[in-house]
Design an enzyme around this catalytic site. Sequence first.
Site, PDB file in Angstrom:
ATOM      1  N   LYS A 106      -9.424   2.031  -6.176  1.00 54.30           N
ATOM      2  CA  LYS A 106      -8.877   3.254  -6.758  1.00 54.30           C
ATOM      3  C   LYS A 106      -7.885   3.944  -5.821  1.00 54.30           C
ATOM      4  CE  LYS A 106     -12.112   5.966  -7.763  1.00 54.30           C
ATOM      5  NZ  LYS A 106     -13.068   6.980  -8.141  1.00 54.30           N
ATOM      6  N   ARG A 107      -8.141   3.799  -4.522  1.00 58.60           N
ATOM      7  CA  ARG A 107      -7.249   4.482  -3.565  1.00 58.60           C
ATOM      8  C   ARG A 107      -5.795   4.012  -3.714  1.00 58.60           C
ATOM      9  NH1 ARG A 107      -9.950   0.586  -0.622  1.00 58.60           N
ATOM     10  NH2 ARG A 107      -8.517  -1.052  -0.022  1.00 58.60           N
TER      11      ARG A 107
END
Length: 289
Positions: free
Chosen positions: A261-262
Amino acid sequence: MAASPPIPAPLATRFAPSPTGFLHLGHLRSALFAWRAAREAGGRFLLRIEDIDATRCRPEYAAAIPEDLSWLGLGWDGPVRVQSAHLAEYRAVLEHLSARGLLYPCFCTRAEIAREWAAIGAAPHGPEGVPYPGTCRRLSATARTARLAAGEAYALRLDMAAALAEVSGPLFFEEVGEGPVRCDPAAFGDVVLARKDTPASYHLCVTHDDAAQGVTLVTRGEDLKRATELHRLLQALMGWPVPFYRHHPLLLGPDGRRLAKRDGAVAIRTLRASGMGPAALRAMAGEEG
Ligand code: GLU
Protein backbone atom coordinates in the site's frame (compact mmCIF):
# COMPACT_ATOMS: atom_id res chain seq x y z
CA MET A 1 8.82 -28.74 -13.67
CA ALA A 2 7.86 -31.64 -11.41
CA ALA A 3 4.77 -33.48 -12.60
CA SER A 4 1.83 -33.02 -10.26
CA PRO A 5 -1.21 -35.28 -10.47
CA PRO A 6 -3.95 -33.72 -12.59
CA ILE A 7 -6.24 -31.26 -10.83
CA PRO A 8 -9.75 -32.69 -10.97
CA ALA A 9 -12.15 -30.96 -13.35
CA PRO A 10 -13.94 -28.64 -13.17
CA LEU A 11 -11.15 -26.40 -11.89
CA ALA A 12 -12.06 -23.56 -9.53
CA THR A 13 -9.63 -20.78 -8.59
CA ARG A 14 -10.23 -17.62 -6.62
CA PHE A 15 -8.93 -14.12 -6.01
CA ALA A 16 -9.31 -13.16 -2.35
CA PRO A 17 -8.14 -9.61 -1.64
CA SER A 18 -8.49 -7.84 1.71
CA PRO A 19 -10.01 -4.37 1.25
CA THR A 20 -7.40 -2.51 3.29
CA GLY A 21 -6.59 -0.21 0.37
CA PHE A 22 -7.25 0.13 -3.35
CA LEU A 23 -6.06 -2.74 -5.55
CA HIS A 24 -2.54 -2.26 -6.87
CA LEU A 25 -0.39 -4.02 -9.45
CA GLY A 26 0.60 -6.70 -6.95
CA HIS A 27 -3.07 -7.61 -6.54
CA LEU A 28 -3.52 -7.52 -10.28
CA ARG A 29 -0.74 -10.06 -10.69
CA SER A 30 -2.54 -12.42 -8.26
CA ALA A 31 -5.92 -11.86 -9.89
CA LEU A 32 -4.50 -12.48 -13.38
CA PHE A 33 -2.76 -15.63 -12.24
CA ALA A 34 -5.99 -17.11 -10.87
CA TRP A 35 -8.16 -15.84 -13.74
CA ARG A 36 -5.87 -17.26 -16.42
CA ALA A 37 -5.59 -20.65 -14.69
CA ALA A 38 -9.38 -20.89 -14.57
CA ARG A 39 -9.99 -19.63 -18.11
CA GLU A 40 -7.31 -21.88 -19.66
CA ALA A 41 -8.89 -24.92 -18.02
CA GLY A 42 -12.47 -23.90 -18.79
CA GLY A 43 -13.00 -23.67 -15.02
CA ARG A 44 -14.43 -21.13 -12.62
CA PHE A 45 -12.80 -17.96 -11.30
CA LEU A 46 -14.30 -16.93 -7.95
CA LEU A 47 -14.07 -13.61 -6.16
CA ARG A 48 -13.96 -13.34 -2.38
CA ILE A 49 -13.63 -10.19 -0.30
CA GLU A 50 -11.64 -10.94 2.87
CA ASP A 51 -12.98 -8.16 5.07
CA ILE A 52 -12.93 -9.94 8.41
CA ASP A 53 -10.61 -7.39 10.03
CA ALA A 54 -12.94 -4.44 10.63
CA THR A 55 -10.06 -2.46 12.13
CA ARG A 56 -8.26 -2.33 8.74
CA CYS A 57 -10.88 -2.92 6.03
CA ARG A 58 -13.06 -0.16 4.55
CA PRO A 59 -16.34 -0.50 2.58
CA GLU A 60 -15.13 1.93 -0.08
CA TYR A 61 -12.12 -0.29 -0.82
CA ALA A 62 -14.37 -3.38 -0.94
CA ALA A 63 -16.76 -1.62 -3.35
CA ALA A 64 -13.84 -0.69 -5.61
CA ILE A 65 -12.64 -4.30 -6.07
CA PRO A 66 -15.38 -5.58 -8.43
CA GLU A 67 -15.32 -2.26 -10.25
CA ASP A 68 -11.55 -2.41 -10.86
CA LEU A 69 -11.72 -6.07 -11.95
CA SER A 70 -14.56 -5.39 -14.38
CA TRP A 71 -12.66 -2.50 -15.91
CA LEU A 72 -9.61 -4.74 -16.26
CA GLY A 73 -11.70 -7.35 -18.09
CA LEU A 74 -11.32 -9.96 -15.36
CA GLY A 75 -14.88 -11.24 -14.99
CA TRP A 76 -15.63 -13.67 -12.17
CA ASP A 77 -18.13 -16.51 -11.90
CA GLY A 78 -21.06 -16.63 -9.49
CA PRO A 79 -21.77 -14.35 -6.56
CA VAL A 80 -18.99 -12.50 -4.73
CA ARG A 81 -18.40 -14.05 -1.30
CA VAL A 82 -17.97 -11.41 1.40
CA GLN A 83 -16.47 -12.85 4.57
CA SER A 84 -18.17 -10.45 6.98
CA ALA A 85 -21.51 -11.94 5.88
CA HIS A 86 -20.45 -15.40 7.09
CA LEU A 87 -19.45 -14.87 10.71
CA ALA A 88 -21.78 -17.62 11.96
CA GLU A 89 -19.88 -20.18 9.85
CA TYR A 90 -16.52 -19.19 11.35
CA ARG A 91 -18.04 -19.23 14.82
CA ALA A 92 -19.29 -22.77 14.19
CA VAL A 93 -15.76 -23.90 13.27
CA LEU A 94 -14.37 -22.30 16.42
CA GLU A 95 -17.04 -24.01 18.52
CA HIS A 96 -16.29 -27.34 16.89
CA LEU A 97 -12.56 -27.07 17.64
CA SER A 98 -13.26 -25.77 21.13
CA ALA A 99 -15.58 -28.69 21.94
CA ARG A 100 -12.69 -31.02 21.09
CA GLY A 101 -10.42 -29.18 23.56
CA LEU A 102 -8.23 -27.76 20.80
CA LEU A 103 -8.66 -24.04 21.66
CA TYR A 104 -7.99 -21.99 24.75
CA PRO A 105 -8.59 -18.33 25.61
CA CYS A 106 -5.49 -16.14 25.70
CA PHE A 107 -5.63 -12.88 27.64
CA CYS A 108 -2.04 -11.78 26.91
CA THR A 109 -1.15 -8.47 25.32
CA ARG A 110 1.73 -8.17 22.85
CA ALA A 111 3.78 -6.42 25.53
CA GLU A 112 3.19 -9.29 28.00
CA ILE A 113 4.28 -11.83 25.39
CA ALA A 114 7.45 -9.82 24.66
CA ARG A 115 8.20 -9.58 28.40
CA GLU A 116 7.68 -13.31 28.81
CA TRP A 117 10.20 -14.10 26.04
CA ALA A 118 12.65 -11.54 27.45
CA ALA A 119 12.46 -13.31 30.81
CA ILE A 120 13.04 -16.70 29.16
CA GLY A 121 16.09 -15.31 27.36
CA ALA A 122 15.95 -16.28 23.71
CA ALA A 123 12.80 -16.18 21.62
CA PRO A 124 12.54 -18.72 18.78
CA HIS A 125 11.53 -17.61 15.30
CA GLY A 126 8.47 -19.08 13.62
CA PRO A 127 7.03 -18.48 10.14
CA GLU A 128 5.01 -15.57 11.55
CA GLY A 129 7.55 -14.15 13.95
CA VAL A 130 7.96 -15.22 17.53
CA PRO A 131 5.56 -18.01 18.48
CA TYR A 132 3.43 -17.73 21.60
CA PRO A 133 5.18 -18.95 24.78
CA GLY A 134 2.06 -20.78 25.97
CA THR A 135 1.37 -18.70 29.08
CA CYS A 136 -2.44 -18.93 29.01
CA ARG A 137 -2.39 -22.61 28.04
CA ARG A 138 -0.94 -23.26 31.47
CA LEU A 139 -3.55 -21.25 33.40
CA SER A 140 -5.45 -23.26 35.98
CA ALA A 141 -9.12 -23.88 35.23
CA THR A 142 -10.01 -21.65 38.20
CA ALA A 143 -7.87 -18.75 36.99
CA ARG A 144 -9.23 -19.07 33.47
CA THR A 145 -12.84 -19.14 34.65
CA ALA A 146 -12.26 -16.13 36.91
CA ARG A 147 -10.74 -14.06 34.13
CA LEU A 148 -13.52 -14.98 31.71
CA ALA A 149 -16.13 -14.13 34.36
CA ALA A 150 -14.40 -10.77 34.92
CA GLY A 151 -15.00 -9.98 31.25
CA GLU A 152 -11.31 -9.76 30.28
CA ALA A 153 -10.78 -9.58 26.51
CA TYR A 154 -9.32 -12.75 25.03
CA ALA A 155 -8.15 -14.29 21.79
CA LEU A 156 -8.64 -17.98 20.98
CA ARG A 157 -5.47 -19.93 20.33
CA LEU A 158 -5.01 -23.36 18.83
CA ASP A 159 -3.36 -25.78 21.25
CA MET A 160 -0.82 -26.95 18.67
CA ALA A 161 0.37 -30.03 20.57
CA ALA A 162 -3.21 -31.21 21.12
CA ALA A 163 -4.06 -30.52 17.47
CA LEU A 164 -1.05 -32.45 16.16
CA ALA A 165 -1.96 -35.37 18.41
CA GLU A 166 -5.24 -35.66 16.48
CA VAL A 167 -3.52 -35.92 13.12
CA SER A 168 -1.92 -39.15 12.01
CA GLY A 169 1.32 -39.00 10.06
CA PRO A 170 3.02 -36.06 8.37
CA LEU A 171 0.93 -33.64 6.33
CA PHE A 172 1.68 -32.58 2.74
CA PHE A 173 0.18 -30.24 0.19
CA GLU A 174 0.70 -30.37 -3.55
CA GLU A 175 2.50 -27.35 -5.02
CA VAL A 176 1.86 -27.47 -8.76
CA GLY A 177 5.17 -27.55 -10.62
CA GLU A 178 7.09 -28.51 -7.50
CA GLY A 179 5.45 -31.58 -6.02
CA PRO A 180 4.40 -32.48 -2.48
CA VAL A 181 5.50 -30.04 0.23
CA ARG A 182 5.89 -31.47 3.72
CA CYS A 183 4.23 -29.30 6.37
CA ASP A 184 5.63 -28.24 9.72
CA PRO A 185 2.66 -26.60 11.44
CA ALA A 186 4.36 -26.97 14.84
CA ALA A 187 6.69 -24.11 13.86
CA PHE A 188 3.71 -21.72 14.14
CA GLY A 189 3.18 -22.55 17.80
CA ASP A 190 -0.23 -21.88 19.36
CA VAL A 191 -1.60 -19.62 16.62
CA VAL A 192 -4.50 -17.23 17.13
CA LEU A 193 -7.68 -18.41 15.41
CA ALA A 194 -9.87 -15.57 16.75
CA ARG A 195 -8.40 -12.24 17.77
CA LYS A 196 -9.61 -10.03 20.60
CA ASP A 197 -10.93 -7.50 18.07
CA THR A 198 -11.71 -9.82 15.13
CA PRO A 199 -14.15 -12.74 15.18
CA ALA A 200 -11.88 -15.17 13.30
CA SER A 201 -8.37 -15.15 11.90
CA TYR A 202 -7.24 -15.01 8.28
CA HIS A 203 -6.00 -18.61 8.57
CA LEU A 204 -9.33 -19.96 9.71
CA CYS A 205 -11.52 -17.98 7.30
CA VAL A 206 -9.38 -18.54 4.20
CA THR A 207 -9.19 -22.29 4.76
CA HIS A 208 -12.87 -22.57 5.59
CA ASP A 209 -13.90 -20.55 2.55
CA ASP A 210 -11.69 -22.35 0.06
CA ALA A 211 -13.44 -25.55 1.18
CA ALA A 212 -16.92 -23.97 1.27
CA GLN A 213 -16.52 -22.50 -2.22
CA GLY A 214 -15.14 -25.71 -3.72
CA VAL A 215 -11.83 -24.13 -4.71
CA THR A 216 -9.62 -26.81 -6.28
CA LEU A 217 -6.55 -24.67 -7.05
CA VAL A 218 -5.45 -21.95 -4.64
CA THR A 219 -3.18 -19.44 -6.36
CA ARG A 220 -1.62 -16.64 -4.35
CA GLY A 221 1.69 -14.88 -3.69
CA GLU A 222 4.65 -16.88 -2.48
CA ASP A 223 4.69 -14.86 0.76
CA LEU A 224 1.75 -17.06 1.86
CA LYS A 225 3.39 -20.39 1.03
CA ARG A 226 4.47 -21.10 4.61
CA ALA A 227 0.96 -20.29 5.87
CA THR A 228 -0.32 -23.14 3.70
CA GLU A 229 1.38 -25.55 6.11
CA LEU A 230 -0.93 -24.31 8.85
CA HIS A 231 -3.94 -24.33 6.55
CA ARG A 232 -3.20 -27.97 5.79
CA LEU A 233 -3.44 -28.75 9.50
CA LEU A 234 -6.82 -27.00 9.75
CA GLN A 235 -8.02 -29.04 6.76
CA ALA A 236 -6.93 -32.24 8.50
CA LEU A 237 -8.64 -31.25 11.77
CA MET A 238 -11.89 -30.23 10.07
CA GLY A 239 -11.99 -32.95 7.40
CA TRP A 240 -12.03 -30.34 4.63
CA PRO A 241 -10.93 -31.21 1.08
CA VAL A 242 -7.35 -30.28 0.22
CA PRO A 243 -6.97 -28.11 -2.88
CA PHE A 244 -3.86 -27.91 -5.07
CA TYR A 245 -1.67 -24.86 -4.56
CA ARG A 246 0.38 -22.62 -6.78
CA HIS A 247 2.26 -19.75 -5.15
CA HIS A 248 3.52 -17.14 -7.60
CA PRO A 249 6.47 -14.76 -7.33
CA LEU A 250 5.58 -11.32 -5.99
CA LEU A 251 5.81 -8.13 -7.96
CA LEU A 252 8.55 -6.02 -6.41
CA GLY A 253 8.54 -2.27 -5.87
CA PRO A 254 11.31 0.10 -7.00
CA ASP A 255 13.11 -0.61 -3.72
CA GLY A 256 13.21 -4.35 -4.41
CA ARG A 257 10.67 -5.04 -1.66
CA ARG A 258 7.21 -6.45 -2.32
CA LEU A 259 4.70 -3.93 -3.62
CA ALA A 260 2.45 -2.71 -0.86
CA LYS A 261 0.00 0.00 0.00
CA ARG A 262 2.87 2.37 0.72
CA ASP A 263 3.53 2.41 -3.05
CA GLY A 264 0.30 4.43 -3.50
CA ALA A 265 1.31 5.47 -7.02
CA VAL A 266 0.72 1.96 -8.34
CA ALA A 267 -2.96 1.73 -7.33
CA ILE A 268 -4.97 0.58 -10.36
CA ARG A 269 -7.20 3.65 -10.08
CA THR A 270 -4.24 6.02 -10.06
CA LEU A 271 -2.79 4.45 -13.19
CA ARG A 272 -6.21 4.38 -14.81
CA ALA A 273 -6.72 8.08 -14.04
CA SER A 274 -3.39 8.81 -15.67
CA GLY A 275 -4.82 7.48 -18.94
CA MET A 276 -3.50 3.90 -19.01
CA GLY A 277 -5.76 1.16 -20.37
CA PRO A 278 -6.43 -2.37 -19.07
CA ALA A 279 -4.01 -4.07 -21.49
CA ALA A 280 -1.11 -1.84 -20.44
CA LEU A 281 -1.83 -2.47 -16.76
CA ARG A 282 -2.10 -6.21 -17.27
CA ALA A 283 1.27 -6.14 -19.02
CA MET A 284 2.79 -4.14 -16.14
CA ALA A 285 1.47 -6.75 -13.70
CA GLY A 286 3.39 -9.41 -15.58
CA GLU A 287 0.89 -10.93 -17.99
CA GLU A 288 2.79 -12.85 -20.58
CA GLY A 289 1.89 -12.91 -24.24
N1 GLU B 1 -6.67 -11.85 1.72
C1 GLU B 1 -5.29 -12.15 1.53
C2 GLU B 1 -4.53 -10.91 1.11
O1 GLU B 1 -5.14 -10.00 0.55
C3 GLU B 1 -5.02 -13.20 0.49
C4 GLU B 1 -5.47 -14.51 0.92
C5 GLU B 1 -5.16 -15.65 -0.01
O2 GLU B 1 -5.07 -15.48 -1.22
O3 GLU B 1 -5.09 -16.74 0.51
O4 GLU B 1 -3.35 -10.86 1.31
